[in-house]
Scaffold this motif. Structure first.
Motif, PDB file in Angstrom:
ATOM      1  N   THR A   1       0.815  -1.225   0.000  1.00  0.00           N
ATOM      2  CA  THR A   1       0.000   0.000   0.000  1.00  0.00           C
ATOM      3  C   THR A   1       0.849   1.277   0.000  1.00  0.00           C
ATOM      4  O   THR A   1       0.308   2.378   0.119  1.00  0.00           O
ATOM      5  CB  THR A   1      -0.906   0.025   1.257  1.00  0.00           C
ATOM      6  OG1 THR A   1      -0.074  -0.130   2.414  1.00  0.00           O
ATOM      7  CG2 THR A   1      -1.930  -1.090   1.226  1.00  0.00           C
ATOM      8  N   LEU A   2       2.161   1.142  -0.098  1.00  0.00           N
ATOM      9  CA  LEU A   2       2.992   2.357  -0.091  1.00  0.00           C
ATOM     10  C   LEU A   2       2.731   3.167  -1.357  1.00  0.00           C
ATOM     11  O   LEU A   2       2.516   2.611  -2.430  1.00  0.00           O
ATOM     12  CB  LEU A   2       4.476   1.984   0.002  1.00  0.00           C
ATOM     13  CG  LEU A   2       4.912   1.254   1.280  1.00  0.00           C
ATOM     14  CD1 LEU A   2       6.378   0.857   1.181  1.00  0.00           C
ATOM     15  CD2 LEU A   2       4.683   2.138   2.501  1.00  0.00           C
ATOM     16  N   THR A   3       2.769   4.473  -1.200  1.00  0.00           N
ATOM     17  CA  THR A   3       2.523   5.334  -2.358  1.00  0.00           C
ATOM     18  C   THR A   3       3.734   6.235  -2.604  1.00  0.00           C
ATOM     19  O   THR A   3       4.683   6.237  -1.834  1.00  0.00           O
ATOM     20  CB  THR A   3       1.289   6.229  -2.109  1.00  0.00           C
ATOM     21  OG1 THR A   3       1.504   6.943  -0.884  1.00  0.00           O
ATOM     22  CG2 THR A   3       0.024   5.409  -2.005  1.00  0.00           C
ATOM     23  N   GLY A   4       3.680   6.976  -3.676  1.00  0.00           N
ATOM     24  CA  GLY A   4       4.721   7.966  -3.958  1.00  0.00           C
ATOM     25  C   GLY A   4       5.774   7.468  -4.925  1.00  0.00           C
ATOM     26  O   GLY A   4       6.396   8.252  -5.630  1.00  0.00           O
TER      27      GLY A   4
ATOM     28  N   LYS B   1      10.079  -4.125  -7.655  1.00  0.00           N
ATOM     29  CA  LYS B   1      10.665  -5.240  -6.917  1.00  0.00           C
ATOM     30  C   LYS B   1       9.768  -5.711  -5.766  1.00  0.00           C
ATOM     31  O   LYS B   1       9.493  -6.898  -5.635  1.00  0.00           O
ATOM     32  CB  LYS B   1      12.038  -4.838  -6.367  1.00  0.00           C
ATOM     33  CG  LYS B   1      12.711  -5.973  -5.625  1.00  0.00           C
ATOM     34  CD  LYS B   1      14.189  -5.730  -5.446  1.00  0.00           C
ATOM     35  CE  LYS B   1      14.836  -6.916  -4.753  1.00  0.00           C
ATOM     36  NZ  LYS B   1      16.275  -6.753  -4.595  1.00  0.00           N
ATOM     37  N   CYS B   2       9.313  -4.785  -4.941  1.00  0.00           N
ATOM     38  CA  CYS B   2       8.516  -5.193  -3.769  1.00  0.00           C
ATOM     39  C   CYS B   2       7.031  -4.921  -3.971  1.00  0.00           C
ATOM     40  O   CYS B   2       6.224  -5.200  -3.087  1.00  0.00           O
ATOM     41  CB  CYS B   2       9.011  -4.491  -2.512  1.00  0.00           C
ATOM     42  SG  CYS B   2       8.665  -2.712  -2.498  1.00  0.00           S
ATOM     43  N   HIS B   3       6.668  -4.381  -5.139  1.00  0.00           N
ATOM     44  CA  HIS B   3       5.271  -4.019  -5.423  1.00  0.00           C
ATOM     45  C   HIS B   3       4.682  -3.178  -4.295  1.00  0.00           C
ATOM     46  O   HIS B   3       3.569  -3.416  -3.836  1.00  0.00           O
ATOM     47  CB  HIS B   3       4.428  -5.265  -5.702  1.00  0.00           C
ATOM     48  CG  HIS B   3       4.956  -6.066  -6.862  1.00  0.00           C
ATOM     49  ND1 HIS B   3       4.839  -5.656  -8.165  1.00  0.00           N
ATOM     50  CD2 HIS B   3       5.670  -7.227  -6.878  1.00  0.00           C
ATOM     51  CE1 HIS B   3       5.428  -6.540  -8.958  1.00  0.00           C
ATOM     52  NE2 HIS B   3       5.956  -7.498  -8.203  1.00  0.00           N
TER      53      HIS B   3
END
Ligand SMILES: [Zn+2]
Length: 256
Positions: free
Chosen positions: A27-30, A35-37
């Protein structure tokens, strides 16, 4: 490899789990990391154990966050060392000093004073950009506006938190110290707040402070000896002054 797999019958399941995990979306944004999607980590197997490793994108995310929080996001990509116009000798000299400073400042400060429109903000922004890339958090402080905000909050309980942002950030870039809204002389309240920030940063020796200013450092010292002398001492070797010469060309006089 086949042999190894036979010896570790659980590896097959583990491979599936690793692959499923590594292909799942986070769910990380920016920044979109292939690699880790966007989970910020990925799974690996070490000595039959599944372990989570932080993804390399976390460094990049940290940098992007630092850029965003610096207050310079919109101009950092434009104001780089490469885009700094350095055709005249004085410009080359500024660039040389600034690049040198960004690479290795040993905790010193950077001060560039003098003529408006001579690229002072550009060169300081380029330094900040480099320092953010090197992993430091930075903050831009436009003195004229921020001092009004700080003074208005001076008797509120939030004041200590507000001023702490400027005291404690690793890299602080102060633009136009002691400039006032209507060009008046700074008041005692202006000087007191400047001293509180600058003295804290002076005592905590790993904090880096960068100044671009219309005033020369002598003029800062005339306004307040304690503030000026601290800047003067910390910026030794990186204290630049841009002036007009008689032919209306800029020149650079280095102060020590
Ligand atoms: Zn990643």
């Amino acid at each position: 490899m086949a042999q190894a797999r036979q010896m570790h019958p659980n590896m097959g399941n583990s491979f599936d789990r690793v692959s499923i995990y590594n292909n799942s979306k986070g769910t990380l944004t920016g920044y979109d990391c292939p690699k880790c999607h966007n989970k910020g980590n990925y799974m690996a197997v070490l000595n039959d154990e599944e372990i989570l490793r932080p993804c390399e994108c976390m460094e990049k995310r940290k940098m992007l966050k630092a850029i965003h929080e610096s207050g310079l996001e919109e101009i950092l990509s434009q104001c780089t060392f490469d885009s700094f116009e350095a055709t005249e000798d004085w410009q080359k000299n500024i660039k040389y000093k600034a690049v040198k400073y960004a690479e290795d400042n040993e905790g010193k400060w950077f001060y560039i004073g003098g003529q408006v429109g001579s690229g002072k903000t550009h060169i300081c922004t380029a330094i900040v950009g480099k320092l953010i890339k090197a992993g430091h958090n930075a903050k831009y402080m436009m003195w004229r506006d921020e001092i009004v905000r700080l003074k208005a909050m001076r008797n509120s309980e939030d004041f200590d938190d507000m001023i702490a942002e400027y005291k404690k950030i690793k890299v602080l870039y102060i633009d136009d110290l002691f400039k006032t809204v209507q060009g008046k002389q700074p008041t005692q309240a202006d000087i007191d707040i400047a001293f509180e920030i600058i003295n804290y940063r002076y005592i905590h020796k790993d904090l880096i402070t960068i100044f671009s200013c219309e005033k020369y450092i002598d003029e800062i010292t005339e306004i307040d000896e304690a503030v000026g002398s601290r800047i003067n001492q910390k910026a030794r070797g990186f204290n630049l002054a841009v002036a007009f010469d008689k032919s209306r060309n800029y020149r650079l006089k280095e102060q020590t």
